[in-house]
Design a protein around this motif. Structure first.
Motif, short mmCIF file in Angstrom:
data_model
loop_
_atom_site.label_atom_id
_atom_site.label_comp_id
_atom_site.label_asym_id
_atom_site.label_seq_id
_atom_site.Cartn_x
_atom_site.Cartn_y
_atom_site.Cartn_z
N UNK A 253 121.19 -18.21 23.43
CA UNK A 253 121.99 -19.02 22.52
C UNK A 253 122.70 -18.09 21.55
N UNK A 254 123.80 -18.56 20.97
CA UNK A 254 124.44 -17.80 19.90
C UNK A 254 123.83 -18.25 18.58
N UNK A 255 124.10 -17.56 17.47
CA UNK A 255 123.40 -17.88 16.22
C UNK A 255 123.87 -19.21 15.62
N UNK A 256 123.33 -20.30 16.11
CA UNK A 256 123.69 -21.63 15.62
C UNK A 256 122.48 -22.53 15.73
N UNK A 257 122.05 -23.08 14.60
CA UNK A 257 120.82 -23.87 14.59
C UNK A 257 120.89 -25.08 15.51
N UNK A 258 122.03 -25.77 15.53
CA UNK A 258 122.12 -26.99 16.31
C UNK A 258 122.00 -26.73 17.80
N UNK A 259 122.64 -25.67 18.27
CA UNK A 259 122.52 -25.30 19.68
C UNK A 259 121.08 -24.90 19.98
N UNK A 260 120.48 -24.15 19.09
CA UNK A 260 119.09 -23.72 19.31
C UNK A 260 118.16 -24.92 19.36
N UNK A 261 118.31 -25.86 18.42
CA UNK A 261 117.45 -27.05 18.43
C UNK A 261 117.64 -27.86 19.71
N UNK A 262 118.89 -27.95 20.16
CA UNK A 262 119.16 -28.72 21.38
C UNK A 262 118.50 -28.09 22.58
N UNK A 263 118.60 -26.77 22.68
CA UNK A 263 117.98 -26.08 23.81
C UNK A 263 116.45 -26.22 23.77
N UNK A 264 115.89 -26.10 22.58
CA UNK A 264 114.43 -26.22 22.45
C UNK A 264 113.96 -27.64 22.72
N UNK A 265 114.77 -28.64 22.33
CA UNK A 265 114.42 -30.03 22.62
C UNK A 265 114.42 -30.29 24.12
N UNK A 266 115.33 -29.64 24.84
CA UNK A 266 115.36 -29.80 26.29
C UNK A 266 114.15 -29.13 26.94
N UNK A 267 113.63 -28.09 26.29
CA UNK A 267 112.43 -27.43 26.80
C UNK A 267 112.53 -25.93 26.94
N UNK A 268 113.67 -25.36 26.65
CA UNK A 268 113.86 -23.92 26.78
C UNK A 268 113.23 -23.14 25.64
N UNK A 269 112.85 -21.90 25.91
CA UNK A 269 112.63 -20.90 24.88
C UNK A 269 113.99 -20.27 24.61
N UNK A 270 114.35 -20.06 23.35
CA UNK A 270 115.68 -19.57 23.05
C UNK A 270 115.66 -18.09 22.65
N UNK A 271 116.72 -17.41 23.05
CA UNK A 271 116.91 -16.00 22.71
C UNK A 271 118.33 -15.84 22.17
N UNK A 272 118.44 -15.41 20.93
CA UNK A 272 119.75 -15.23 20.31
C UNK A 272 120.30 -13.85 20.69
N UNK A 273 121.55 -13.84 21.18
CA UNK A 273 122.20 -12.56 21.49
C UNK A 273 123.71 -12.75 21.52
N UNK A 274 124.45 -11.67 21.29
CA UNK A 274 125.92 -11.75 21.38
C UNK A 274 126.35 -12.06 22.81
N UNK A 275 127.47 -12.75 22.94
CA UNK A 275 127.94 -13.12 24.27
C UNK A 275 128.27 -11.90 25.11
N UNK A 276 128.63 -10.80 24.45
CA UNK A 276 128.96 -9.59 25.18
C UNK A 276 127.75 -8.96 25.88
#
Length: 340
Positions: free
Chosen positions: A177-200
């Motif tokens: 995920x990119x550094x955004x709380x809403x995206x992170x919460x959405x991914x975690x709600x779906x069931x993923x573990x999230x890892x923040x990193x630059x798209x590059x």
């Protein structure tokens, strides 16, 4: 960052200061100013195409006083760093997902709540005419940058190394995920573990197994070739993710009123180009990726919608009544512009 490039005519007179050794210029030359535009899309992507339209029109409408030099593929900075450079005046323009700007104005996180709109037209109405969003964008100049127009990227979907037919398939899997709380919460709600990193860094990280996938619009998936290392493309369209084009406030205030109007006109016309290009390219891009070996599916969306219901409640706990304003705006838009 402004860089003046001076062209001297044959009428220029150069006088050398005998004592100081300084060069003193007297000239009737014209000057052009080079402006720097940073983005993270590849040269063949829609962002680059729209940036080229924007650059051409800025030069035309300012009668050559300003020229834009485009730096694609994160050459100058990744998305968060480019926004920081806007504030410092090191970059003049960038274009990035709305959520990328939320570091500087947290309420913009709310634009990344899941399943707010269903069609491009609904999304355009929200970004162009929502009173709530206009009021939020109006706060950005005091942060060091301002929105000129909104370009298109599309609806976010998944590319993964494994099939993703339902939230059950996400359990125990790592999602970039990119550094955004809403995206992170959405991914975690779906069931993923999230890892923040630059798209590059994403392509190599998927290839090496650091993460199991990423989520982005089809246009970005195609441009950055994520389907090569994460061949399962799952079209959940879980977040509408357009791209505000922003200008450094320092740069903006350096323009004359006439040049402000010219740059704004160029930005609006580039936005129309971007929106039409992305909307009209999705099916052909999917066909191209499928021909290259990608496995494309559209899952039953109900389980994903159910899984992310908790995200709205979590948002209310932080943003209070702002959540209701966004949901009311988008509900009204969906009613007025129903999906066909």
């Amino acid at each position: 960052m402004l860089k003046n490039v001076i062209s001297f005519t044959s009428a220029a007179v150069i006088a050398v200061g005998a004592l100081s050794g300084a060069l003193v210029f007297s000239t009737d030359a014209s000057a052009e100013t080079i402006l720097r535009f940073s983005h993270t899309d590849n040269p063949g992507g829609s962002r680059q195409a729209a940036a080229e339209v924007f650059a051409k029109k800025v030069e035309e409408y300012t009668e050559g006083r300003y020229k834009i030099r485009i730096y694609p593929a994160g050459q100058l900075a990744n998305d968060p760093k480019a926004i920081e450079q806007l504030q410092l005046g090191g970059v003049d323009f960038t274009v990035s997902a709305t959520g990328s700007y939320a570091t500087h104005l947290p309420s913009l996180n709310l634009t990344a709540m899941p399943f707010l709109v269903d069609t491009y037209e609904q999304g355009w109405e929200f970004y162009d005419n929502s009173d709530w969003l206009k009021s939020e964008f109006a706060k950005l100049p005091e942060k060091g940058f301002r929105v000129l127009s909104t370009w298109e990227a599309g609806f976010r979907s998944f590319t993964t190394r494994m099939e993703l037919n339902s939230p059950a398939d996400a359990e125990g899997r790592k999602m970039r995920v990119y550094p955004n709380d809403m995206i992170r919460w959405t991914m975690e709600a779906i069931g993923f573990q999230t890892v923040v990193m630059p798209i590059t860094d994403v392509y190599l990280s998927i290839q090496q197994g650091v993460v199991d996938g990423q989520e982005n619009p089809v246009d970005t998936i195609k441009s950055l070739r994520f389907y090569e290392v994460a061949p399962y493309i799952t079209l959940t369209r879980h977040v509408y993710s357009p791209l505000p084009l922003t200008v450094s406030e320092k740069t903006w205030q350096s323009f004359s009123d006439a040049d402000k109007a010219a740059v704004k006109k160029a930005a609006d016309e580039a936005a129309t180009f971007s929106r039409n290009l992305v909307r009209d390219s999705v099916n052909s891009q999917l066909d191209e990726m499928k021909a290259a070996g990608a496995k494309i599916s559209t899952p039953e969306i109900g389980p994903f919608r159910d899984a992310v219901a908790s995200v709205y409640e979590k948002a209310k706990g932080i943003y209070g009544d702002e959540v209701a304003k966004v949901l009311a705006d988008t509900a009204d838009i969906r009613k007025r512009l129903p999906a066909k």
